[in-house]
Enzyme design. Structure first.
Site, PDB file in Angstrom:
ATOM      1  N   GLU A 112       9.460  -8.388 -90.004  1.00  0.00           N
ATOM      2  CA  GLU A 112       8.718  -9.026 -89.021  1.00  0.00           C
ATOM      3  C   GLU A 112       9.545  -9.475 -87.743  1.00  0.00           C
ATOM      4  O   GLU A 112      10.744  -9.874 -88.134  1.00  0.00           O
ATOM      5  CB  GLU A 112       8.131 -10.555 -89.597  1.00  0.00           C
ATOM      6  CG  GLU A 112       7.371 -11.131 -88.645  1.00  0.00           C
ATOM      7  CD  GLU A 112       6.388 -12.391 -89.131  1.00  0.00           C
ATOM      8  OE1 GLU A 112       6.343 -12.523 -90.370  1.00  0.00           O
ATOM      9  OE2 GLU A 112       5.305 -12.719 -88.249  1.00  0.00           O
ATOM     10  N   ASN A 147      -3.694  -9.997 -90.599  1.00  0.00           N
ATOM     11  CA  ASN A 147      -2.584 -10.623 -91.597  1.00  0.00           C
ATOM     12  C   ASN A 147      -3.170 -12.139 -91.481  1.00  0.00           C
ATOM     13  O   ASN A 147      -3.254 -12.660 -90.660  1.00  0.00           O
ATOM     14  CB  ASN A 147      -1.034 -10.615 -90.896  1.00  0.00           C
ATOM     15  CG  ASN A 147      -0.497 -11.749 -91.502  1.00  0.00           C
ATOM     16  OD1 ASN A 147      -0.018 -11.445 -92.897  1.00  0.00           O
ATOM     17  ND2 ASN A 147       0.148 -12.954 -91.074  1.00  0.00           N
ATOM     18  N   GLU A 148      -3.353 -12.582 -92.874  1.00  0.00           N
ATOM     19  CA  GLU A 148      -3.659 -14.024 -92.841  1.00  0.00           C
ATOM     20  C   GLU A 148      -4.630 -14.361 -92.051  1.00  0.00           C
ATOM     21  O   GLU A 148      -4.667 -15.574 -91.301  1.00  0.00           O
ATOM     22  CB  GLU A 148      -2.516 -14.870 -93.136  1.00  0.00           C
ATOM     23  CG  GLU A 148      -1.566 -14.704 -94.386  1.00  0.00           C
ATOM     24  CD  GLU A 148      -0.312 -15.573 -94.204  1.00  0.00           C
ATOM     25  OE1 GLU A 148      -0.304 -16.336 -93.329  1.00  0.00           O
ATOM     26  OE2 GLU A 148       0.398 -15.185 -95.154  1.00  0.00           O
ATOM     27  N   TYR A 189       4.430 -18.056-101.564  1.00  0.00           N
ATOM     28  CA  TYR A 189       5.500 -18.718-101.557  1.00  0.00           C
ATOM     29  C   TYR A 189       5.668 -19.868-102.379  1.00  0.00           C
ATOM     30  O   TYR A 189       4.889 -20.801-102.439  1.00  0.00           O
ATOM     31  CB  TYR A 189       5.891 -19.062-100.034  1.00  0.00           C
ATOM     32  CG  TYR A 189       5.775 -17.950 -99.181  1.00  0.00           C
ATOM     33  CD1 TYR A 189       7.013 -16.849 -98.952  1.00  0.00           C
ATOM     34  CD2 TYR A 189       4.813 -17.456 -98.345  1.00  0.00           C
ATOM     35  CE1 TYR A 189       6.910 -16.178 -97.962  1.00  0.00           C
ATOM     36  CE2 TYR A 189       4.787 -16.459 -97.382  1.00  0.00           C
ATOM     37  CZ  TYR A 189       5.865 -15.630 -97.297  1.00  0.00           C
ATOM     38  OH  TYR A 189       5.780 -14.706 -96.207  1.00  0.00           O
ATOM     39  N   GLU A 207       3.238 -10.371 -99.248  1.00  0.00           N
ATOM     40  CA  GLU A 207       4.036 -11.239 -98.988  1.00  0.00           C
ATOM     41  C   GLU A 207       4.438 -12.180-100.141  1.00  0.00           C
ATOM     42  O   GLU A 207       3.394 -12.671-100.895  1.00  0.00           O
ATOM     43  CB  GLU A 207       3.918 -12.194 -97.858  1.00  0.00           C
ATOM     44  CG  GLU A 207       3.717 -11.409 -96.449  1.00  0.00           C
ATOM     45  CD  GLU A 207       3.532 -12.565 -95.467  1.00  0.00           C
ATOM     46  OE1 GLU A 207       3.881 -13.653 -95.461  1.00  0.00           O
ATOM     47  OE2 GLU A 207       2.668 -11.800 -94.327  1.00  0.00           O
TER      48      GLU A 207
END
Ligand code: AHR
Length: 518
Positions: free
Chosen positions: A55, A200-201, A271, A319
């Protein structure tokens, strides 16, 4: 006489104690069992499970893989030392340009002569973006690495036209406006970028252009249609929920229901953290990962059910990593320790256990930013997490097996679940008949003697052992000492009885056993 007899008895007792203790240390009775059956297959360990993510964030691109003017870089600006260790990671697919960055990115800023490219404010990370690394620089890097490129579109503030023009720029072979722009920028042949993420998200309130599930699905559907009219061979990844505090299941349901005839994957992000500083609790995250995959797989099935010929849809875990110590102020420069390396095994074991569903995964990220590789102006070092990535990567293309595990269990505060101390996956290389048994011992202090039983085929020969272990859970590598946390390897010749052998998995360790089959 009586005295002599007493001494004799005492001697015999002592000797028998010594012998029995010796026998015990030599052969600790197995408390756990791992049962392998090569007939019980789950699916292919897809090569795209060994992907990565780059990124525009902190020193991931600039000062990471790309540093113009550095003596360590080639004539184009790519860091040669970084390139070499990335090459050893054998990254199968590379996601770019974000992440959150993607939702404010205008791809046309990053093409053409570098000195004429505009500097913009990167609103996602509150930084300046020079745009000196853009589409052509990214795609050239992927070609140099032999890695599949994977572009994440801007479905935050971007439009359907931005998306279809980007595909035209990279993939169109005829003479069209955007294909000719590519030619003008020095690239005649189309790049043929196959993998594209539809944003994304987008469910996250932190995301630029955050939307409701319905708003997002409508935009993603129209974008998908337009892109496929430009190139029908592309594969599309929908933005799954990553906002687990909210109703993530409802988001994923709407997305797969609306996009089921267009998408090939739905994305999941996770995460994990050890913010409680409790090792066994940290290692229990694997059941959350299992759960995200299984619930999403069930939503895919419900979207497909009733359809005559449903389009296959898989999970792209695009991710994943450990991330909790650093934020934007530190530019996410997380320093990983030994226990974080074990978390790599936790993720891969879960992906392998769901190999029929998870067909792509990208650890976030590759260099400096929550990454296995750290650089400075003079060089680099490999973080603890680098090594399991390389080792698990050797199982690409294998067949994942449904493994039976019996092991002592543990609980963590405020949860009912009983977690087995052993977190296991296994895969078979059907070409050379090598069996890989991946075992994470989540116990902080117990070695687990385990009987490994094999059901189909015959175990033969020596067993190669790869192990990550350290007396200090918090040990880290650094520029000064990058050898502190490294894997060890050895070969053992176990006693094979009834197609079984015993192995003791040390406390808090990650082990991969490579076993030859006949
Ligand atoms: O990887 C860092 C960030 O984490 C990404 O930009 C975003 O997608 C996620 O929230």
């Amino acid at each position: 006489m009586r005295y002599r007899l007493t001494r004799l008895v005492a001697c015999i007792t002592l000797l028998s104690f010594v012998f029995s203790t010796q026998a015990q240390t030599q052969q600790t009775p197995a408390v756990s069992r791992i049962k392998i059956d090569t007939d019980r297959t789950i699916g292919e360990v897809h090569p795209l499970l060994f992907g990565n993510f780059a990124e525009h964030l902190g020193r991931m691109i600039y000062g990471g893989i790309y540093e113009e003017g550095s003596p360590l870089s080639d004539q184009f600006g790519y860091r040669k030392d970084v390139f070499n260790v990335v090459k050893d990671l054998n990254v199968s697919i590379l996601r770019w340009p974000g992440g959150n960055f993607a939702s404010g990115y205008n791809w046309t800023d990053g093409i053409g002569p570098k000195d004429q490219r505009p500097t913009r404010i990167d609103l996602a990370w509150n930084d300046l973006e020079s745009n000196r690394f853009g589409t052509d620089e990214f795609l050239k890097y992927c070609e140099m690495l032999g890695t599949e490129p994977y572009i994440c579109l801007n479905l935050g503030l971007g439009t359907v036209d931005d998306a279809r023009h980007w595909v035209e720029y990279t993939n169109e072979s005829r003479h069209t406006y955007w294909a000719d722009q590519r030619r003008k920028n020095g690239r005649e042949e189309p790049y043929k970028v196959k993998y594209w993420a539809l944003g994304n998200e987008i469910d996250g309130p932190w995301q630029l252009g955050n939307k409701s599930a319905e708003e997002y699905s409508k935009l993603a559907l129209e974008t998908a249609k337009a892109m496929k009219l430009v190139d029908r061979d592309i594969k599309l990844v929908a933005s799954g929920s990553s906002n687990y505090g909210a109703d993530w299941i409802a988001w994923n349901r709407t997305v797969v229901n609306t996009l089921r005839n267009q998408i090939d994957y739905i994305a999941i992000h996770t995460y994990v953290n050890n913010s409680q500083n409790d090792f066994e609790r940290f290692m229990a995250w694997s059941s959350t990962i299992d759960n995200y995959i299984e619930v999403t797989a069930a939503l895919i099935r419900q979207a497909q059910s009733g359809q005559q010929n449903p389009r296959p849809i898989y999970v792209a875990y695009d991710e994943w990593n450990v991330w909790y110590r650093t934020g934007n102020r530190e530019k996410l420069e997380e320093v990983y320790n030994f226990e974080d390396a074990l978390a790599m095994g936790m993720f891969f074991n879960s992906f392998f256990r769901h190999a029929n569903v998870v067909k792509m995964a990208n650890i976030a990220q590759m260099v400096n930013v929550i990454a296995p590789i750290m650089t400075n102006k003079q060089g680099l070092y490999l973080q603890t997490t680098y090594f399991p990535l390389v080792e698990y990567g050797k199982q690409r293309g294998n067949t994942a097996l449904d493994t039976f595990v019996s092991a002592p269990t543990y609980k963590v505060p405020n949860r009912q679940t009983e977690y087995k101390y052993l977190d296991v996956s296994s895969t078979l290389n059907t070409k050379d008949q090598t069996l890989y048994i991946n075992v994470l011992n989540r116990s902080k202090d117990k070695d687990l003697a385990t009987k490994i039983e094999n059901q189909a085929g015959q175990i033969s020969g020596d067993v190669a052992v790869w192990e990550m272990n350290n007396t200090d859970l918090k040990a880290t590598n650094s520029f000064a000492d990058d050898k502190k946390v490294r894997p060890t390897t050895k070969t053992i010749t176990p006693k094979i009885e009834n197609n079984s052998f015993s192995y003791t998995f040390p406390a808090h360790s990650l082990t991969i056993l490579k076993v030859k089959m006949r």
